[in-house]
Design a protein around this motif. Structure first.
Motif, PDB file in Angstrom:
ATOM      1  N   THR A 125     -37.069 -61.655 -23.892  1.00 35.55           N
ATOM      2  CA  THR A 125     -37.645 -62.080 -22.605  1.00 35.55           C
ATOM      3  C   THR A 125     -38.161 -63.507 -22.702  1.00 35.55           C
ATOM      4  O   THR A 125     -37.903 -64.337 -21.817  1.00 35.55           O
ATOM      5  CB  THR A 125     -38.774 -61.119 -22.182  1.00 35.55           C
ATOM      6  N   SER A 164     -42.967 -61.309 -14.492  1.00 33.80           N
ATOM      7  CA  SER A 164     -42.398 -60.182 -15.227  1.00 33.80           C
ATOM      8  C   SER A 164     -42.425 -60.434 -16.734  1.00 33.80           C
ATOM      9  O   SER A 164     -42.786 -59.542 -17.515  1.00 33.80           O
ATOM     10  CB  SER A 164     -40.965 -59.934 -14.749  1.00 33.80           C
ATOM     11  N   ILE A 196     -46.463 -54.085 -11.775  1.00 34.15           N
ATOM     12  CA  ILE A 196     -45.631 -55.137 -11.174  1.00 34.15           C
ATOM     13  C   ILE A 196     -45.366 -54.826  -9.705  1.00 34.15           C
ATOM     14  O   ILE A 196     -45.523 -55.690  -8.833  1.00 34.15           O
ATOM     15  CB  ILE A 196     -44.301 -55.310 -11.937  1.00 34.15           C
ATOM     16  N   ASN A 197     -44.983 -53.594  -9.409  1.00 35.77           N
ATOM     17  CA  ASN A 197     -44.675 -53.238  -8.025  1.00 35.77           C
ATOM     18  C   ASN A 197     -45.903 -53.282  -7.134  1.00 35.77           C
ATOM     19  O   ASN A 197     -45.825 -53.708  -5.976  1.00 35.77           O
ATOM     20  CB  ASN A 197     -43.984 -51.867  -7.967  1.00 35.77           C
ATOM     21  N   LYS A 205     -46.332 -50.624 -16.781  1.00 38.53           N
ATOM     22  CA  LYS A 205     -45.942 -51.986 -16.412  1.00 38.53           C
ATOM     23  C   LYS A 205     -45.189 -52.026 -15.082  1.00 38.53           C
ATOM     24  O   LYS A 205     -45.544 -52.812 -14.199  1.00 38.53           O
ATOM     25  CB  LYS A 205     -45.124 -52.644 -17.517  1.00 38.53           C
ATOM     26  N   PRO A 206     -44.148 -51.187 -14.862  1.00 45.58           N
ATOM     27  CA  PRO A 206     -43.462 -51.244 -13.560  1.00 45.58           C
ATOM     28  C   PRO A 206     -44.388 -50.898 -12.396  1.00 45.58           C
ATOM     29  O   PRO A 206     -44.270 -51.472 -11.310  1.00 45.58           O
ATOM     30  CB  PRO A 206     -42.347 -50.204 -13.685  1.00 45.58           C
ATOM     31  N   MET A 220     -41.087 -64.803 -10.003  1.00 45.96           N
ATOM     32  CA  MET A 220     -40.900 -63.392 -10.338  1.00 45.96           C
ATOM     33  C   MET A 220     -40.514 -63.183 -11.804  1.00 45.96           C
ATOM     34  O   MET A 220     -41.109 -62.340 -12.474  1.00 45.96           O
ATOM     35  CB  MET A 220     -39.909 -62.729  -9.379  1.00 45.96           C
ATOM     36  N   PRO A 221     -39.532 -63.930 -12.348  1.00 50.43           N
ATOM     37  CA  PRO A 221     -39.242 -63.753 -13.778  1.00 50.43           C
ATOM     38  C   PRO A 221     -40.418 -64.159 -14.666  1.00 50.43           C
ATOM     39  O   PRO A 221     -40.646 -63.547 -15.713  1.00 50.43           O
ATOM     40  CB  PRO A 221     -38.038 -64.668 -14.028  1.00 50.43           C
ATOM     41  N   ASP A 247     -31.458 -62.296 -16.865  1.00 54.95           N
ATOM     42  CA  ASP A 247     -31.978 -61.083 -16.233  1.00 54.95           C
ATOM     43  C   ASP A 247     -31.651 -59.831 -17.041  1.00 54.95           C
ATOM     44  O   ASP A 247     -32.490 -58.952 -17.202  1.00 54.95           O
ATOM     45  CB  ASP A 247     -31.421 -60.915 -14.817  1.00 54.95           C
ATOM     46  N   LYS A 298     -35.788 -46.183 -15.447  1.00 51.80           N
ATOM     47  CA  LYS A 298     -36.270 -47.551 -15.220  1.00 51.80           C
ATOM     48  C   LYS A 298     -35.114 -48.487 -14.908  1.00 51.80           C
ATOM     49  O   LYS A 298     -35.228 -49.368 -14.063  1.00 51.80           O
ATOM     50  CB  LYS A 298     -37.039 -48.016 -16.467  1.00 51.80           C
ATOM     51  N   LEU A 343     -45.952 -60.068 -18.049  1.00 54.56           N
ATOM     52  CA  LEU A 343     -46.367 -58.662 -18.092  1.00 54.56           C
ATOM     53  C   LEU A 343     -45.626 -57.868 -19.167  1.00 54.56           C
ATOM     54  O   LEU A 343     -46.220 -56.993 -19.806  1.00 54.56           O
ATOM     55  CB  LEU A 343     -46.191 -58.019 -16.718  1.00 54.56           C
ATOM     56  N   ILE A 344     -44.338 -58.169 -19.373  1.00 54.65           N
ATOM     57  CA  ILE A 344     -43.599 -57.511 -20.463  1.00 54.65           C
ATOM     58  C   ILE A 344     -44.249 -57.843 -21.796  1.00 54.65           C
ATOM     59  O   ILE A 344     -44.466 -56.964 -22.639  1.00 54.65           O
ATOM     60  CB  ILE A 344     -42.115 -57.929 -20.463  1.00 54.65           C
TER      61      ILE A 344
END
Length: 184
Positions: free
Chosen positions: A40, A61, A88-89, A84-85, A57-58, A11, A157, A64-65
């Motif tokens: 990542t 993420s 994602i949200n 990106k955030p 979720m990872p 993480d 962030k 998307l990263i």
């Protein structure tokens, strides 16, 4: 490997690597993003290697990263990593909103229902709260990157969104206790 140590490393390892490259290269996103993407992907491989699965979720993420980081590098435009955030949200909020139409119960119950026993009303309220929380984080991210410096956004962030999430989570304890089903 201890599961909690693995989770911590996978993480926060990519984030630590990002910070290292960002701050040791004159706060340059173009230099910091490639190591972030690589770290990542390595963390996802490690999770797969040790657990034989990657939690949703990872995985989302990580995809998307890689995608938005790649766009940032390709177009030499930080807007892609800034949004990106937000994306994602919004995706999490939409999953919580539309999930009940596909599963007949709140998605949050499907995800953590074995860990916490709540009444149906408790799950509905908790699901809605998290949905609105994710929408709020998306709006906050948009406000920050559009009105503040890049360095402020980078720090927010991590050092802003994480504490906000922890505090929000702590505020859910009262709701959980109110609607908890006693396992007696």
């Amino acid at each position: 490997m201890n599961k909690s140590i693995l989770k911590f490393i996978t993480d926060f390892g990519p984030l630590a690597i990002f910070f290292f490259y960002y701050y040791s290269n004159d706060k340059n996103l173009a230099v910091a993003i490639p190591p972030l993407i690589i770290a990542t992907l390595v963390s996802l491989i490690l999770v797969w290697f040790f657990e034989k699965k990657i939690p949703p979720m990872p995985l989302v993420s990580g995809v998307l990263i890689t995608f938005f980081g790649g766009l940032t590098i390709y177009f030499n435009d930080p807007i892609f990593i800034y949004i990106k955030p937000t994306i994602i949200n919004i995706m999490f909020a939409l999953a919580l909103f539309f999930g009940k139409f596909f599963t007949k119960e709140p998605i949050l119950k499907k995800i953590i229902g074995k860990s916490i026993l709540l009444t149906d009303l408790g799950w509905e309220i908790l699901n809605k709260r998290w949905m609105f929380f994710f929408l709020g984080l998306a709006l906050l991210n948009e406000f920050i990157w559009r009105t503040q410096s890049e360095e402020f956004w980078v720090n927010f962030k991590v050092w802003g969104m994480l504490p906000i999430t922890i505090i929000f989570t702590a505020f859910q304890i009262g709701l959980i206790n109110k609607y908890k089903i006693n396992d007696e």
